[in-house]
Design a protein around this motif. Structure first.
Motif, PDB file in Angstrom:
ATOM      1  N   LEU A  50      37.393  52.551  36.950  1.00 52.48           N
ATOM      2  CA  LEU A  50      37.123  52.287  35.538  1.00 52.48           C
ATOM      3  C   LEU A  50      36.179  51.113  35.357  1.00 52.48           C
ATOM      4  O   LEU A  50      35.511  50.979  34.330  1.00 52.48           O
ATOM      5  N   SER A  71      36.770  59.799  37.620  1.00 49.73           N
ATOM      6  CA  SER A  71      37.194  61.206  37.751  1.00 49.73           C
ATOM      7  C   SER A  71      36.963  61.703  39.177  1.00 49.73           C
ATOM      8  O   SER A  71      37.764  62.469  39.715  1.00 49.73           O
ATOM      9  N   THR A  74      39.761  60.456  41.296  1.00 49.81           N
ATOM     10  CA  THR A  74      40.977  61.245  41.057  1.00 49.81           C
ATOM     11  C   THR A  74      40.936  62.503  41.900  1.00 49.81           C
ATOM     12  O   THR A  74      41.924  62.885  42.531  1.00 49.81           O
ATOM     13  N   ARG A  75      39.768  63.152  41.907  1.00 53.50           N
ATOM     14  CA  ARG A  75      39.639  64.387  42.691  1.00 53.50           C
ATOM     15  C   ARG A  75      39.745  64.102  44.184  1.00 53.50           C
ATOM     16  O   ARG A  75      39.995  64.995  44.977  1.00 53.50           O
ATOM     17  N   ARG A  86      49.873  54.496  28.261  1.00 57.98           N
ATOM     18  CA  ARG A  86      48.693  55.164  27.697  1.00 57.98           C
ATOM     19  C   ARG A  86      48.763  56.690  27.819  1.00 57.98           C
ATOM     20  O   ARG A  86      47.855  57.334  28.327  1.00 57.98           O
ATOM     21  N   PHE A  88      48.708  60.438  26.147  1.00 60.28           N
ATOM     22  CA  PHE A  88      47.940  61.001  25.043  1.00 60.28           C
ATOM     23  C   PHE A  88      48.948  61.332  23.944  1.00 60.28           C
ATOM     24  O   PHE A  88      49.628  62.360  23.990  1.00 60.28           O
ATOM     25  N   ILE A  99      47.841  68.007  31.857  1.00 60.10           N
ATOM     26  CA  ILE A  99      46.502  67.423  31.942  1.00 60.10           C
ATOM     27  C   ILE A  99      46.406  66.451  33.127  1.00 60.10           C
ATOM     28  O   ILE A  99      45.321  66.195  33.639  1.00 60.10           O
ATOM     29  N   TYR A 102      44.675  68.215  35.796  1.00 64.70           N
ATOM     30  CA  TYR A 102      43.451  68.855  35.280  1.00 64.70           C
ATOM     31  C   TYR A 102      42.480  69.237  36.396  1.00 64.70           C
ATOM     32  O   TYR A 102      41.814  70.269  36.321  1.00 64.70           O
ATOM     33  N   ALA A 103      42.420  68.410  37.438  1.00 65.79           N
ATOM     34  CA  ALA A 103      41.426  68.661  38.498  1.00 65.79           C
ATOM     35  C   ALA A 103      41.887  69.755  39.465  1.00 65.79           C
ATOM     36  O   ALA A 103      41.110  70.188  40.317  1.00 65.79           O
TER      37      ALA A 103
ATOM     38  N   ALA B 168      41.405  68.868  27.084  1.00 71.24           N
ATOM     39  CA  ALA B 168      40.494  67.848  27.622  1.00 71.24           C
ATOM     40  C   ALA B 168      39.749  67.163  26.480  1.00 71.24           C
ATOM     41  O   ALA B 168      39.600  65.934  26.477  1.00 71.24           O
ATOM     42  N   ALA B 171      42.138  64.864  24.802  1.00 74.90           N
ATOM     43  CA  ALA B 171      42.399  63.694  25.656  1.00 74.90           C
ATOM     44  C   ALA B 171      41.230  62.710  25.561  1.00 74.90           C
ATOM     45  O   ALA B 171      41.441  61.499  25.417  1.00 74.90           O
ATOM     46  N   GLN B 174      41.324  60.791  22.365  1.00 73.72           N
ATOM     47  CA  GLN B 174      42.342  59.750  22.239  1.00 73.72           C
ATOM     48  C   GLN B 174      42.113  58.563  23.158  1.00 73.72           C
ATOM     49  O   GLN B 174      42.332  57.422  22.781  1.00 73.72           O
ATOM     50  N   ASP B 175      41.713  58.830  24.374  1.00 69.87           N
ATOM     51  CA  ASP B 175      41.568  57.736  25.338  1.00 69.87           C
ATOM     52  C   ASP B 175      40.611  58.187  26.440  1.00 69.87           C
ATOM     53  O   ASP B 175      41.019  58.819  27.415  1.00 69.87           O
ATOM     54  N   GLU B 177      38.991  56.559  28.692  1.00 64.61           N
ATOM     55  CA  GLU B 177      39.221  55.983  30.024  1.00 64.61           C
ATOM     56  C   GLU B 177      40.302  56.742  30.771  1.00 64.61           C
ATOM     57  O   GLU B 177      40.116  57.149  31.921  1.00 64.61           O
ATOM     58  N   VAL B 178      41.428  56.915  30.105  1.00 59.79           N
ATOM     59  CA  VAL B 178      42.541  57.592  30.777  1.00 59.79           C
ATOM     60  C   VAL B 178      42.185  59.051  31.052  1.00 59.79           C
ATOM     61  O   VAL B 178      42.585  59.608  32.073  1.00 59.79           O
ATOM     62  N   ALA B 179      41.412  59.653  30.134  1.00 59.59           N
ATOM     63  CA  ALA B 179      40.979  61.037  30.370  1.00 59.59           C
ATOM     64  C   ALA B 179      40.198  61.113  31.685  1.00 59.59           C
ATOM     65  O   ALA B 179      40.385  62.050  32.471  1.00 59.59           O
ATOM     66  N   SER B 180      39.355  60.135  31.947  1.00 64.56           N
ATOM     67  CA  SER B 180      38.584  60.159  33.202  1.00 64.56           C
ATOM     68  C   SER B 180      39.511  59.985  34.403  1.00 64.56           C
ATOM     69  O   SER B 180      39.261  60.532  35.476  1.00 64.56           O
ATOM     70  N   LEU B 181      40.625  59.266  34.200  1.00 67.58           N
ATOM     71  CA  LEU B 181      41.597  59.112  35.292  1.00 67.58           C
ATOM     72  C   LEU B 181      42.315  60.425  35.613  1.00 67.58           C
ATOM     73  O   LEU B 181      42.901  60.578  36.677  1.00 67.58           O
ATOM     74  N   MET B 182      42.288  61.353  34.666  1.00 71.13           N
ATOM     75  CA  MET B 182      42.917  62.663  34.897  1.00 71.13           C
ATOM     76  C   MET B 182      41.980  63.588  35.681  1.00 71.13           C
ATOM     77  O   MET B 182      42.313  64.746  35.917  1.00 71.13           O
ATOM     78  N   GLY B 183      40.798  63.099  36.009  1.00 73.58           N
ATOM     79  CA  GLY B 183      39.826  63.932  36.710  1.00 73.58           C
ATOM     80  C   GLY B 183      38.918  64.684  35.744  1.00 73.58           C
ATOM     81  O   GLY B 183      38.139  65.540  36.157  1.00 73.58           O
ATOM     82  N   ILE B 184      39.041  64.349  34.449  1.00 74.77           N
ATOM     83  CA  ILE B 184      38.189  65.017  33.444  1.00 74.77           C
ATOM     84  C   ILE B 184      36.811  64.359  33.474  1.00 74.77           C
ATOM     85  O   ILE B 184      36.705  63.128  33.386  1.00 74.77           O
ATOM     86  N   SER B 185      35.785  65.179  33.613  1.00 72.90           N
ATOM     87  CA  SER B 185      34.431  64.648  33.564  1.00 72.90           C
ATOM     88  C   SER B 185      34.087  64.441  32.091  1.00 72.90           C
ATOM     89  O   SER B 185      33.721  65.376  31.386  1.00 72.90           O
TER      90      SER B 185
END
Lengths: 244, 293
Positions: A50, A71, A74-75, A86, A88, A99, A102-103, B168, B171, B174-175, B177-185
């Protein structure tokens, strides 16, 4: 394995981490303890991708991930449970867990793991279709841990999992963390409260003012000695062992 | 009575166009916190491309598909080259200024290529049947428009609620940063949001053209403004609120134009906007129905 070398991180003119060296061996649990503002969350935010470091390197296993996105990390098998959970808030509990994976490509297996998780925590399971933001703090922390696990990580970063929780819930959360650790997960845990962290971590690092001032096996120190470092800010604090 | 009924139907048709223009605009605002003031000009530019294709002989609905793709690509390019560099530095206001700049660039290119005059589509692009309902003759197209608009909005809402891609988007809203931590591009999700926003808007424009058979380059700003009003009255980020407000504005305009004066339309609409803001500043659907928590 997570390997951090000579990590320097800052925000604008402020330098927060001043040359951190840290290794979390495969399957081991390492804690970084420190007072407020020591740079603990900054360390985890940088390891997770981050934040970009000013200099230094981060390796996950043999791969240098210093320049890769969160991301992508994470992968690569890294998951962070952020400070303050935090979740959602407007997504349901189940959607939050889904979610987390998700990956992943194996959606059927993911759904079955989410079901298993919710079955294991019936109080949360009964509210699977409710907004995650309506859960209590302890329940949210459990879901946040579950969400991170849904990506099937090999390396887990935990940012103050006990923050803001009642002592009974802290015990519950740490029981879960110990269970996760027993599966062979590589865990980097940052905490302000050393009591619980010392029970699960094999090695404890004390971070003060952006520097690791002490590093010791958890069996060779006590919560009081760790807190002593918070105030002295050096390895000469009470119970100090080897310098990292 | 027949006039009232016909104007009500016409108002619903116009409102359904507003709803489609506003939904995409609202989602961009909700997810990215940005007033996408190039929205209308992107849609109209794509519509003018469709006009050229129709004149060249392409069937209307194929031209609409092509225009939706053109609109999506333009929206993605605007985001990538005008908004993203500023939003990355948290310069939301400057990104808004960039949006105005992008709108003017598109409008100027549109004017250079197609001119300022009204482009008239061939009459036979779509059938325009008239049906009798209870002794009153009404055009069928406005009703079809409303059905299409509601269908698209319901499908979009279902996508957000049920689909992985929809989760996605929520997500990221809403957030991030955290969305990117989920592996979401998150970059891809943002591109998807702009593409969907433009494509849905182009569909709204197709309904407008189907109804009026005309298109002018100056329509872009009007689209942005109507979308903005619908989003504000409906409740920032609430799709249902935005759609309801869009349709209500369409009906209101139609009634004002018929029973007061066409010149009083904007006066009444913006008066309603001000009154609505005073009574309910969070919009009529409020935050409870929003994408974000």
């Amino acid at each position: 394995m997570i390997e951090v070398r000579d990590l320097v991180v800052g925000y604008g003119p402020t330098q927060v981490l001043n040359g951190i060296d840290l290794t979390v061996g495969t399957g081991s649990v390492v804690a970084v303890l420190g007072p407020n503002g020591a740079g603990k969350s900054t360390l985890l935010r940088t390891v997770s991708g981050l934040l970009r470091p000013r200099s230094g390197s981060i390796h996950l296993g043999d791969t240098d991930v210093t320049a890769t996105s969160a991301s992508a990390r994470t992968r690569q098998g890294l998951a962070l449970v952020p400070e303050g959970r935090r979740l959602f808030g407007s997504l349901t509990v189940e959607q939050n867990l889904l979610i987390g994976g998700y990956a992943r490509r194996d959606h059927r297996a993911l759904k079955s793991e989410v079901r298993e998780f919710l079955d294991r925590w019936p109080v949360i399971g009964r509210r699977r279709d409710g907004a995650a933001g309506n859960l209590s703090g302890g329940e949210q922390q459990i879901v946040a841990l579950g969400r991170a696990l849904m990506s099937r990580p090999q390396m887990l970063l935990l940012d103050e999992p006990s923050l803001g929780l009642a002592p009974i819930l802290v015990n519950e959360i740490y029981r879960l963390i110990a269970e996760i650790a027993a599966t062979g997960m590589t865990i980097l845990l940052v905490e302000q409260n050393p009591t619980q962290a010392l029970k699960v971590a094999e090695t404890v690092n004390v971070l003060v003012g952006g520097q690791i001032v002490a590093s010791t096996p958890s069996t060779e120190t006590t919560p009081e000695q760790v807190v002593g470092h918070f105030f002295t800010g050096s390895e000469t604090g009470p119970g100090a062992t080897e310098e990292h | 009575m027949e006039l009232l009924f016909q104007q009500l139907v016409n108002g619903l048709a116009v409102g359904s166009q507003y709803a489609l223009w506003a939904v995409g605009y609202g989602v961009v605002y909700q997810v990215l916190g940005l007033m996408h003031f190039a929205h209308g000009d992107t849609i109209v530019f794509a519509g003018l491309v469709a006009f050229t294709l129709v004149v060249a002989g392409l069937p209307f609905w194929l031209a609409v598909v092509a225009a939706a793709i053109v609109g999506a690509v333009i929206a993605i390019l605007i985001e990538k080259f005008a908004y993203a560099p500023l939003m990355a530095r948290k310069q939301t206001f400057l990104a808004f200024v960039a949006a105005l700049g992008a709108a003017y660039i598109l409008r100027n290119i549109g004017t250079a290529v197609w001119g300022v005059e009204t482009q008239v589509f061939p009459v036979d692009i779509l059938p325009d049947p008239v049906v009798a309902v209870g002794g009153v003759s009404i055009r069928l197209f406005p009703i079809v428009s409303l059905v299409i608009a509601i269908g698209v909005v319901v499908a979009f809402q279902l996508f957000l609620d049920r689909a992985r891609g929809g989760h996605a988007i929520r997500a990221v809203a809403q957030d991030r940063e955290v969305a990117s931590l989920m592996g979401i591009s998150t970059g891809r999700v943002v591109a998807l949001i702009y593409a969907l926003s433009a494509a849905i808007g182009v569909l709204g424009l197709a309904l407008y053209v189907g109804n009026t058979r005309t298109l002018t380059v100056g329509l872009g700003f009007a689209i942005t403004l109507k979308a903005f009003v619908a989003v504000v009255i409906g409740g920032m980020g609430s799709i249902r609120g935005t759609v309801a407000a869009g349709i209500a504005i369409g009906v209101l305009e139609s009634m004002v134009a018929t029973y007061i004066s066409t010149r009083a339309v904007d006066l009444v609409v913006f008066l309603v906007l001000i009154v609505a803001l005073i009574i309910r500043p969070q919009g009529f659907a409020g935050r409870s129905a929003a994408l974000r928590a």
